[in-house]
Design a protein around this motif. Sequence first.
Motif, mmCIF file in Angstrom:
data_model
loop_
_atom_site.group_PDB
_atom_site.id
_atom_site.type_symbol
_atom_site.label_atom_id
_atom_site.label_comp_id
_atom_site.label_asym_id
_atom_site.label_seq_id
_atom_site.Cartn_x
_atom_site.Cartn_y
_atom_site.Cartn_z
ATOM 1 N N LYS A 41 0.807 -1.221 0.000
ATOM 2 C CA LYS A 41 0.000 0.000 0.000
ATOM 3 C C LYS A 41 0.841 1.273 0.000
ATOM 4 N N ARG B 179 -10.921 10.191 0.428
ATOM 5 C CA ARG B 179 -9.672 9.719 -0.185
ATOM 6 C C ARG B 179 -8.529 10.688 0.094
ATOM 7 N N ASP C 280 -5.402 9.417 2.100
ATOM 8 C CA ASP C 280 -4.278 8.818 1.386
ATOM 9 C C ASP C 280 -3.423 9.881 0.700
#
Length: 619
Positions: A233, A540, A543
């Motif tokens: 990730k 989001r 991230d």
Amino acid sequence: VASCDTDAFKEVILLLHCRQTKEICDQRRSLLSAYREHFKDVRWMVAESPGPEEFQCKKLQQGDPYLCISRLLGQISARDDFQGLLYMHFDAVISPCRLAELFEPQRLGIARPWAYDSFDGHDQCNDPQYAYLNCTWQLWSQNKRQFFAARQELLLHHPQLHWRLPALAEGCWKGFFDFFYLPRQVVASFAELADVFAKHNVHQEIAGPNLLQIIGALHEMELQNYQCWVHVKEGGLNISEISDARFRCGHEVHYQDDGMMDAVLRVIRGDKGISQLVINETLKGPVGSLGSDQSWSIWLEVPVICMIMVALGVSTCCLEPFIDSLSRTAFSLLLCAVYVCISVVIDLSIARQATVNGEDYRFEPMCAVLLTEFLKLLISLGLMAQRPGYLKDSASNLTQKDVKWLVLAAAIFTLNNILLWWAIGQNDISTFGILRDTMVLWTALLWRGIFGVPLGWTRISAIWVVFMGLVLNQVQLWEQATLSWAPLLVLAMTCCNALGSVLNELALKQHRSVDLNVQNSVLYFTSILLTLLTLLLSKRWHDVYAHGFFHGFTRHTMFTVSLQALAGLSVSRILKYADAVQKNVASCLRGPLLVMVSPAVVTSIADMSTFFSAAIVAS
């Protein structure tokens, strides 16, 4: 010849699992064949088009991949004598020389210990009121019932698990199931457990870790931790990490990174030598492609983008001020030609990134959209600065009603821009190229509804021809029973694009005295704000904040973003000096061009039905 001399894996079979397209698997085959120097055999498990001695495991099928591994082990055990099987994804890397230092062939082995949590803990992490814990794991909610059913069945058949693995009564393990070792003596147990988990359709990230923990308990065998470096990730392992003297195994690497293939080869061989033969074979790629991930190299990108920028710059900066004295038709046709060329290159570039990087883009698509809108705004402001006196008078003619229409168009275009990345990433590029031409159908309906323009039997007949071309494109998929919801993304994108184009045209033509660059500045500034808002609402941004705005961006991404900015500027001028219908008629040429060119660049359907359907749609 390898520099290290180890026979630790001489009776071990290495199973490489490639879940990507056949093109990508073929490109890596020559490089990863270097493992044969250390292993008894190297086998491949692929998602599509298996060759001789290859095992097919369809992506996301029930029991993927553990049931497939079980079936393959059954075949191997019936005819081969081996000590064990080491399974890993094709983008994992091992250093046979370093891994051999702690490898024990009679013990189960895993990349790293998996995370364990109680059932209550898993439930709490998925409870919205505990969102601040930041431990949400959606797979638990989706697989909880199936896992309990599988666990109950296993406890019924193996009551000794109650005291050998008491942790299974209160919770379970979770994590990636991309790298592990099975000694031969546990193969039968693996097959039995795999059947149970597959029967209840438990996802691999739950089934896999618990499956191996249960096998360890049944055989009273402690799992060996190989201490692999796992960065799935976090953008993958870099060259310095896999070249580190302490590196023994890791997941994942991105082979398209400059110098990565050479570094991986050195790790496999255990030396610092370079086998240029293997690298060259890998770069060749399959017949009919432009090569490996270097196909969109700087030597191709720079000339293409320069030619397009020159063509667009001449048409906008030099010709636009004299539009009154030029033929509007000739000017609009020039813009349409530039737009079609840009669009084809954009689609191929986006598709190339999706197929090279695997299941998803390595960057956040909304960041790419933001950068595109910023570039368009910057260019529009630069064009405005060339004529400050004229633009001051022009801007004063901009009304509140004009701004409302532009804001509405910006909202629709923002959704279209985001859908574009997902639609191309989830569909075959040829299918995308054809289905995108449904934009003509949407535009016809919108023109009839908004402008009240009668279609007439001629247009209606043409629409039916387009529809039949789209149906023909899907015939092959029907025959193969591989229909999915992915094409709906393309239809949603084309609907947004058509609606945005019609609304944008309406806004641009409300007052012709308002300069196009002024109108565009409002449009692009609004798009930036709306995209930022979408990013925040989708959560989001966590991230993006953690990894940075440009995380995962490559020169391919910047190339695509630059072309999208130029395409947007072209479209606005087509809508200003022509109309949405002409724009979408010109767009129909993209499908045939894309279908003809795409097989040379990415893996794509290239049969006669696809070409024929493209020709029908374009006609």
